[in-house]
Design an enzyme around this catalytic site. Structure first.
Site, PDB file in Angstrom:
ATOM      1  N   CYS A 184       1.006  -1.090   0.067  1.00  0.00           N
ATOM      2  CA  CYS A 184       0.001   0.031   0.250  1.00  0.00           C
ATOM      3  C   CYS A 184       0.928   1.225   0.052  1.00  0.00           C
ATOM      4  CB  CYS A 184      -0.795  -0.219   1.132  1.00  0.00           C
ATOM      5  SG  CYS A 184      -2.424   1.111   0.892  1.00  0.00           S
TER       6      CYS A 184
ATOM      7  N   HIS B 172      -3.793  -5.189   0.852  1.00  0.00           N
ATOM      8  CA  HIS B 172      -3.153  -5.732   2.016  1.00  0.00           C
ATOM      9  C   HIS B 172      -3.294  -7.192   2.015  1.00  0.00           C
ATOM     10  CE1 HIS B 172      -2.612  -1.876   4.318  1.00  0.00           C
ATOM     11  NE2 HIS B 172      -3.673  -1.477   3.407  1.00  0.00           N
TER      12      HIS B 172
ATOM     13  N   GLU C 214      -2.051  -9.029   4.261  1.00  0.00           N
ATOM     14  CA  GLU C 214      -1.976  -9.483   5.727  1.00  0.00           C
ATOM     15  C   GLU C 214      -3.511  -9.883   6.258  1.00  0.00           C
ATOM     16  OE1 GLU C 214      -1.563  -4.983   5.991  1.00  0.00           O
ATOM     17  OE2 GLU C 214      -0.983  -6.720   4.712  1.00  0.00           O
TER      18      GLU C 214
END
Length: 508
Positions: free
Chosen positions: A78, A166, A168
């Site tokens: 990002c 993202h 994660e």
């Protein structure tokens, strides 16, 4: 540690989550603020640049010299991706359309190592106000979504990558695969960082660091202090002195139960009944922070006296875990104080001891895995988190021995009920609160005017965010009835259905 990943924190709310995902791959990683990069980089096999609430277009945007990483693979996430593009001559502009939430990858370069086994139409999670609108000629696009042409890119001939989503978060369904591709395939990490290896290395390091010195530790019966104590115990045996203080704010029968469980583990432990000292310090206090400070101050005074009964103690052992360490050196400095920390500060300075913290590189779930490796009783490892001030912050208003008695009984019925119904392991944390509110009730033919108890149970991973637990109605009905019938002083029970945020888990 020879093999590790460096995560540079630019202030993203997801930075700790990146670290957790890398650790789940059995690869060790560390988080450092972008403006405090370690001087020696040779131990790092790769670097991940986190997201950020900032824009790379801002005059004071977080920045880092990417040339220092030379031949070390780098993955920008990002903001990290936008920073890579911006510093190499790409164009980052405000997004013309909303780029927040779920999106689908419509093009994926499967020849690229980063995107190996990432599906077409794989769901990813976007969260950015800026977007990369163009990249230099030496870069190439390796993934796109319908609205984000440059969802992922790489520098040709180099191990430099950027993604505008993202990986994660769980909403990115194949995010763990992408991180594995980067950490294992591209960076070449061996995935050998396991609980067994951690125990072996940590105990060896403790033996070397502590030698024949004595260590004193305060134990609480909780997971962190117990696992930390067992690691130190394996290293120095009887030279570890443990102290368990009964502050009069523990759960029902907890003092005796915890002492008994520790004796069975071979720990050298002394129990100290200090209920009266704490009740005296808390007299006439009702403001939450004032109560916390009184409890912390009294604990330090009592622990200091007990520790000085042991001759030649040089070390203070603490169960500090990694999120506490990260918070203390975060990009923006320690967060604004919502409440003083559960752990008691001030001890090392007062006692003039060196500090040993064997868990300060681990997250909570990793501490439990290490505890399992050490053979610690599952009842201890599975214990819900319990705040340092104990029932002191679950009794709203002034703390008195009678209020403690009432809440201990209520809490005991609630927790026993969760176990009976098979719900305890499904809940991250549960407890009861005693409110400074009186309620009219009827028992038999008599009118009552007694206190209100509130029950709280939440689902969470690490306590940073939490949702209220949707407990079965038949369970709540039985527990409420038991409390009202068996606990003199309570005639009404309510259930807390607030999530964090905006509410906190504890009421004070």
């Amino acid at each position: 540690m020879a093999e590790q990943i460096l995560i540079l924190d630019f202030g993203s709310q997801y930075t700790q989550l990146i670290a957790r995902r890398v650790r789940e791959l059995n690869v060790y990683c560390e988080i450092h603020p972008y403006n405090h990069i370690p001087e020696i980089l040779s131990n790092y096999k790769g670097v991940i640049l986190s997201g950020s609430p900032c824009s790379v277009r801002d005059d004071r945007a977080p920045d880092v010299d990417l040339t220092i990483f030379k031949d070390i693979p780098v993955l920008g996430v990002c903001y990290g991706a936008q920073l890579i593009a911006h510093k190499n001559g790409g164009l980052v502009l405000p997004s013309q359309i909303r780029e927040y939430g779920r999106a689908l990858l419509t093009t994926v370069d499967h020849h690229n190592e980063l995107l190996k086994e990432i599906s077409i139409d794989s769901q990813v999670w976007m969260s950015h106000a800026d977007t990369i609108s163009s990249i230099p000629d030496e870069f190439e696009v390796i993934a796109s979504t319908p609205s984000v042409k440059i969802a992922a890119f790489r520098l040709r001939g180099k191990k430099l990558f950027g993604i505008q989503f993202h990986p994660e978060v769980t909403h990115t369904t194949e995010g763990k695969n992408l991180l594995r591709n980067f950490v294992v395939t591209i960076c070449g990490c061996a995935q050998d960082w396991t609980p067994d290896q951690f125990v072996e290395t940590t105990v060896a390091d403790l033996k070397q660091k502590l030698g024949n010195d004595k260590v004193v530790m305060a134990l609480s019966g909780g997971v962190d202090s117990t696992v930390a104590a067992m690691l130190v115990h394996q290293a120095i045996g009887k030279n570890l002195y443990c102290i368990f203080v009964d502050n009069g704010l523990l759960r029902k029968d907890e003092f005796e139960q915890v002492l008994h469980s520790y004796k069975g583990m071979g720990l050298n432990i002394k129990g100290v009944d200090a209920k009266e000292e704490f009740y005296k310090a808390l007299k006439n206090l009702s403001e939450p922070e004032a109560k916390r400070k009184a409890i912390g101050r009294t604990f330090i005074e009592i622990f200091d006296v007990e520790a000085h009964r042991i001759e030649d103690v040089k070390w203070l052992g603490q169960g500090t875990i990694y999120p506490d360490v990260i918070e203390s050196v975060s990009v923006k400095g320690p967060s604004a104080t919502i409440k003083s920390h559960h752990n008691v500060g001030g001890l090392p300075a007062k006692m003039k001891m060196k500090v040993v913290e064997p868990l300060n590189t681990l997250f909570k779930d990793e501490v439990r895995l290490v505890g399992k490796t050490l053979g610690i009783d599952p009842l201890i490892l599975g214990r819900h988190p319990f705040p340092g001030p104990g029932l002191g912050i679950r009794i709203l208003g002034e703390i008195t021995p009678e209020n403690v008695r009432i809440l201990q009984e209520v809490d005991s019925i609630f927790i026993s009920g969760l176990r009976k119904f098979g719900l305890y392991e499904k809940v991250w944390q549960a407890g009861a609160m005693l409110l400074p509110v009186y309620s009219v009730g009827v028992m038999g033919d008599e009118r009552t005017y007694e206190k209100v108890a509130a029950l709280r149970a939440v689902i969470s991973v690490d306590g940073m965010t939490a949702d209220w637990a949707h407990l079965p109605h038949d369970f709540l009905s039985e527990v409420s009835s038991d409390i009202i019938n068996k606990v003199k002083g309570v005639n009404r029970v309510v259930y807390d259905i607030s999530s964090k945020p905006p509410a906190t888990i504890e009421w004070e």
